[in-house]
Design an enzyme around this catalytic site. Structure first.
Site, short mmCIF file in Angstrom:
data_model
loop_
_atom_site.label_atom_id
_atom_site.label_comp_id
_atom_site.label_asym_id
_atom_site.label_seq_id
_atom_site.Cartn_x
_atom_site.Cartn_y
_atom_site.Cartn_z
N VAL A 102 22.47 -8.86 -18.68
CA VAL A 102 21.21 -8.75 -17.94
C VAL A 102 20.18 -7.95 -18.75
O VAL A 102 19.09 -7.67 -18.28
CB VAL A 102 21.42 -8.07 -16.57
N HIS A 118 23.47 -13.80 -14.54
CA HIS A 118 23.41 -12.65 -13.62
C HIS A 118 22.02 -12.05 -13.50
O HIS A 118 21.87 -10.94 -13.01
CB HIS A 118 24.42 -11.57 -14.07
N CYS A 129 9.53 -12.07 0.44
CA CYS A 129 8.90 -13.35 0.03
C CYS A 129 9.59 -13.94 -1.20
O CYS A 129 9.29 -15.06 -1.61
CB CYS A 129 7.40 -13.20 -0.18
N CYS A 146 6.43 -4.88 -3.10
CA CYS A 146 5.83 -6.16 -3.48
C CYS A 146 4.31 -6.10 -3.32
O CYS A 146 3.81 -5.68 -2.26
CB CYS A 146 6.41 -7.25 -2.58
N CYS A 149 3.42 -8.90 -0.35
CA CYS A 149 3.75 -8.74 1.08
C CYS A 149 4.10 -7.31 1.47
O CYS A 149 4.33 -7.03 2.64
CB CYS A 149 4.86 -9.72 1.47
N THR A 187 33.26 -11.46 -24.01
CA THR A 187 33.46 -11.37 -22.56
C THR A 187 34.94 -11.32 -22.25
O THR A 187 35.75 -11.99 -22.89
CB THR A 187 32.76 -12.52 -21.79
N ASN A 212 36.41 -12.17 -29.80
CA ASN A 212 36.54 -10.91 -29.07
C ASN A 212 37.26 -9.90 -29.94
O ASN A 212 37.94 -10.27 -30.89
CB ASN A 212 37.31 -11.14 -27.75
#
Ligand code: NAD
Ligand code: ZN
Length: 240
Positions: A102, A118, A129, A146, A149, A187, A212
């Site tokens: 991420v 992810h 929203c 936000c 909204c 991973t 790996n």
């Protein structure tokens, strides 16, 4: 132990290649993996913070943790593994990069056809929203709201116990349904459904190579495992 010369030949000849990366690929940039020594924060495990329940209970606590993670990413640059995957994409007719990371480093390196399974720590999403925005504030004001909204914003991250985004998953399955070669790098192969992607690629006859530091639950399923650092092995696969 995989035969690098043979893997390089297969890679050169493959028309369609799918790569799956995990936290190990960013480790050489200095991003800690969850299972590494920096896994705990104020005695909380990631599994206690990266959940919708934790956010509902105490959004500020969860945002504080993300602020800490954003802070740690400052000054961090893509490494040789990220760069090698950009080059691999350039050399491959049909290339898909699926990442569980991420941190946004693949995008920053220049990968184009990138599926962030992810989500991305530099994006926020409105809890009402659902609009998604880029946000690279360090620290972000806690809690963020936000602009449209006025509702609370959350990280645009798929948390433990949440479904993956359907559009991303569809693109993942499409690539796994046509790849001739799959590379799985950095991973542990424990977290679903990423773990099942290897089985899918195998089912359609793709040649699957794992990179790996150590053997993983995937090692018995893949065609070969190359033990080594992603930042060293991946560049070695694309040099001519
Ligand atoms: P993971 O389950 O993907 O495990 C990391 C794997 O990388 C291990 O198998 C380890 O042996 C291997 N590895 C470590 N250094 C390596 C290197 N230099 N070269 C090759 N392999 C190496 O990752 P995790 O840390 O347990 O995280 C699980 C989930 O948490 C991820 O799917 C992600 O969503 C999130 N996470 C993301 C980041 C990030 O964005 N960089 C970091 C930590 C966790
Ligand atoms: Zn909103």
């Amino acid at each position: 132990m995989g035969d690098i010369t043979e893997v390089k030949k297969r890679l050169r000849e493959a028309r369609s290649v799918t790569v799956l990366t995990g936290a190990g690929v960013s480790a050489e940039s200095g991003v800690p993996t969850f299972r590494g020594k920096d896994g705990l924060w104020r005695n909380y495990a990631p599994e206690d913070l990266a959940t919708p329940e934790a956010f509902a209970r105490d959004p500020s606590l969860v945002w504080e943790w993300y602020n800490m993670r954003r802070e740690k990413l400052l000054g961090i640059e893509p490494n040789a593994a990220h760069m090698a995957l950009v080059e691999m994409e350039r050399k491959t007719e049909d290339f898909t990069l699926i990442t569980q990371n991420v941190d946004g480093l693949h995008g920053r390196a220049g990968s184009g056809n990138l599926l962030e399974l992810h989500g991305n720590i530099w994006k926020v999403r409105c809890t009402r929203c659902r609009s998604i925005e880029d946000n690279d504030d360090v620290p972000i004001d806690i809690p963020p709201y936000c602009a449209t909204c006025g509702c609370i914003l959350r990280p645009h991250i798929v948390w433990f116990g949440e479904m993956l985004h359907e559009d991303v998953l569809e693109a993942v399955y499409a690539s796994l349904g046509r790849c001739e070669m799959m590379i799985v790098a950095g991973t542990s192969g424990i977290i679903q459904p990423a773990a099942s992607f290897v089985a899918m690629a195998k089912r359609i006859g793709a040649h699957v190579v794992e990179i790996n530091l150590e053997e993983t639950p995937n090692s018995g399923v893949v065609d070969e495992t190359i033990l080594g650092k992603a930042g060293e092995v991946l560049p070695g696969l694309i040099d001519d």
